[in-house]
Design an enzyme around this catalytic site. Structure first.
Site, PDB file in Angstrom:
ATOM      1  N   TRP A 147       0.831  -1.214   0.000  1.00  0.00           N
ATOM      2  CA  TRP A 147       0.000   0.000   0.000  1.00  0.00           C
ATOM      3  C   TRP A 147       0.853   1.246   0.000  1.00  0.00           C
ATOM      4  O   TRP A 147       0.512   2.242  -0.643  1.00  0.00           O
ATOM      5  CB  TRP A 147      -1.023  -0.044   1.139  1.00  0.00           C
ATOM      6  CG  TRP A 147      -2.015  -1.125   0.862  1.00  0.00           C
ATOM      7  CD1 TRP A 147      -2.140  -2.309   1.520  1.00  0.00           C
ATOM      8  CD2 TRP A 147      -2.963  -1.171  -0.224  1.00  0.00           C
ATOM      9  NE1 TRP A 147      -3.114  -3.079   0.924  1.00  0.00           N
ATOM     10  CE2 TRP A 147      -3.636  -2.408  -0.141  1.00  0.00           C
ATOM     11  CE3 TRP A 147      -3.309  -0.292  -1.249  1.00  0.00           C
ATOM     12  CZ2 TRP A 147      -4.634  -2.787  -1.055  1.00  0.00           C
ATOM     13  CZ3 TRP A 147      -4.301  -0.656  -2.150  1.00  0.00           C
ATOM     14  CH2 TRP A 147      -4.955  -1.890  -2.044  1.00  0.00           C
ATOM     15  N   ASP A 193      -2.179   6.580   6.269  1.00  0.00           N
ATOM     16  CA  ASP A 193      -3.207   5.741   5.650  1.00  0.00           C
ATOM     17  C   ASP A 193      -3.593   4.682   6.679  1.00  0.00           C
ATOM     18  O   ASP A 193      -2.951   3.639   6.775  1.00  0.00           O
ATOM     19  CB  ASP A 193      -2.653   5.089   4.375  1.00  0.00           C
ATOM     20  CG  ASP A 193      -3.616   4.047   3.804  1.00  0.00           C
ATOM     21  OD1 ASP A 193      -4.721   3.878   4.350  1.00  0.00           O
ATOM     22  OD2 ASP A 193      -3.243   3.399   2.802  1.00  0.00           O
ATOM     23  N   LYS A 232     -13.123  -2.000   6.448  1.00  0.00           N
ATOM     24  CA  LYS A 232     -12.498  -2.959   7.370  1.00  0.00           C
ATOM     25  C   LYS A 232     -13.068  -2.762   8.780  1.00  0.00           C
ATOM     26  O   LYS A 232     -13.831  -3.589   9.249  1.00  0.00           O
ATOM     27  CB  LYS A 232     -10.991  -2.809   7.346  1.00  0.00           C
ATOM     28  CG  LYS A 232     -10.425  -3.126   5.950  1.00  0.00           C
ATOM     29  CD  LYS A 232      -9.221  -2.287   5.665  1.00  0.00           C
ATOM     30  CE  LYS A 232      -8.786  -2.215   4.232  1.00  0.00           C
ATOM     31  NZ  LYS A 232      -8.818  -3.411   3.424  1.00  0.00           N
TER      32      LYS A 232
END
Ligand code: PMP
Length: 365
Positions: free
Chosen positions: A102, A177, A201
């Site tokens: 990511w 993030d 999530k």
């Protein structure tokens, strides 16, 4: 029907109480005769739902008054572009810490807008750890520092917050993030310039993206930035510049209420530690399975592990499925298995996984 244990990295398991409440209110929200999905986002019912969701999130994370909370769309992936577009503010470069898949995506996108200084990387050990801050080379002139506190694919989590350099006008803003570990533990929001997260999530359904941004960082976007990518426009319009993801905001609000009811983020953290330990303790005790992440950076949310013999992977997954344990296949870039055990995964789900692992080891070890 028995609920299965879903170990997906996202969209992920939601609390059963939340799904039940959403079911009960699906056609007729609190007697108003409409579904939340059918409400005008500018009507008083939905405005109330959104305001309450924001208030509850602010309380959970103790968000200081000088931060805006934005309910956006576009996923965390849009934030990879929105961060540089909004935060460069006349500067030409930004610092990025590269701890895995990511981070790499965030870096790739930022390179379209500025020069990226990779201040630290864990590429030397296949992204299995988070470099300690003494290994970072930060630039006091950087517009901001971006990192990924939990790498969802590698299962690498920072259990500390990076310290920023003084830039002459205050510290360089830290951008996080937090897609895969937001709301899993208390954090000190004041240490960040921007926190962003895709909802799917720990927050709610996919389609909602949350941004928490310090007010003084707003209003100096890169020339040509689309209105929809401008934090200030969303902030000035209370996230109603266009039609927001209304149903996602409603479900997120139910999740926030439940977290508050269950004792807030300190209680959530204690539960998450207990849950992760069930699996890590077993991984440490066996030679049949192996967890590739450095102990000090083990994620409490995403736990990758491999089997001694990859030829057994398919049989392991098949046996897991027979026990109602699904979505355990590791990401294609890593292989092996990955158990994502976000907030809403019950500890019994982790115990059931370990039971399967033990039985499988007995049979094939
Ligand atoms: N960052 C992290 C840490 C993630 O885990 C994900 C999704 N798994 C993303 C970014 C991308 O999020 P989205 O799909 O919401 O764009």
């Amino acid at each position: 029907m028995e609920r299965i244990y879903n170990f997906s990295a996202g969209p992920a398991v939601l609390p059963q109480q939340v799904l039940e409440q959403a079911r009960d209110e699906l056609l007729n929200w609190q007697g108003c005769g409409m579904s939340v999905m059918e409400m005008s986002h500018r009507g008083k019912e939905f405005m109330g739902i959104a305001a309450q969701a924001e208030a509850d999130l602010r309380e959970l994370l103790a968000i200081p008054a000088n931060y805006k909370v934005l309910f956006l769309q576009g996923g965390a992936s849009s934030q990879f572009a929105m961060a540089p577009m909004n935060l460069l503010r006349g500067k030409k470069s930004a610092d990025y810490v590269n701890t895995g898949e990511w981070s790499k995506k965030a870096i790739k996108e930022a390179k379209k807008y500025c020069s990226v200084n990779v201040a630290a990387t864990s590429e030397d050990k296949n992204f299995s750890y988070a470099p300690t801050q003494d290994k970072w080379s930060l630039d006091a002139n950087a517009a901001y520092v971006h990192y990924t506190p939990n790498e969802t694919i590698g299962g690498v989590e920072f259990h500390w917050v990076p310290q920023m350099l003084e830039s002459g006008t205050g510290n360089v803003p830290l951008v996080a993030d937090m897609s895969s570990n937001i709301l899993s533990k208390p954090i000190d929001v004041s240490q960040y310039g921007v926190i962003y997260a895709g909802a799917q999530k720990n927050i709610g359904p996919a389609g909602l993206t949350i941004v928490i941004v310090r007010e003084d960082l707003l209003g100096e976007t890169l020339a040509g930035t689309p209105s929809m990518f401008d934090y200030k426009i969303h902030a000035d319009n209370d996230s109603m510049y266009n039609t927001p993801p209304t149903y996602g905001i409603y479900i997120a609000g139910l999740v926030f209420k439940l977290l508050k009811h269950n004792g807030g983020l300190a209680a959530m953290e204690a539960h998450n530690i207990a849950k992760a330990n069930v699996l890590y303790d077993y991984l440490d005790a066996t030679g049949f399975y192996h967890c590739p992440t450095a102990k000090e950076n083990r994620s409490r949310m995403n736990i990758p592990f491999t089997l001694k013999d990859a030829a057994l992977d398919e049989a392991f997954l098949k046996g897991a499925k027979e026990r109602g344990l699904v979505q355990l296949k590791g990401h294609r870039s890593v292989g092996g298995m990955r158990a994502s055990i976000y907030n809403a995964m019950p500890i019994d789900g982790v115990r059931a996984l370990v039971e399967h692992m033990k039985a499988f080891e007995k049979q094939h070890g």
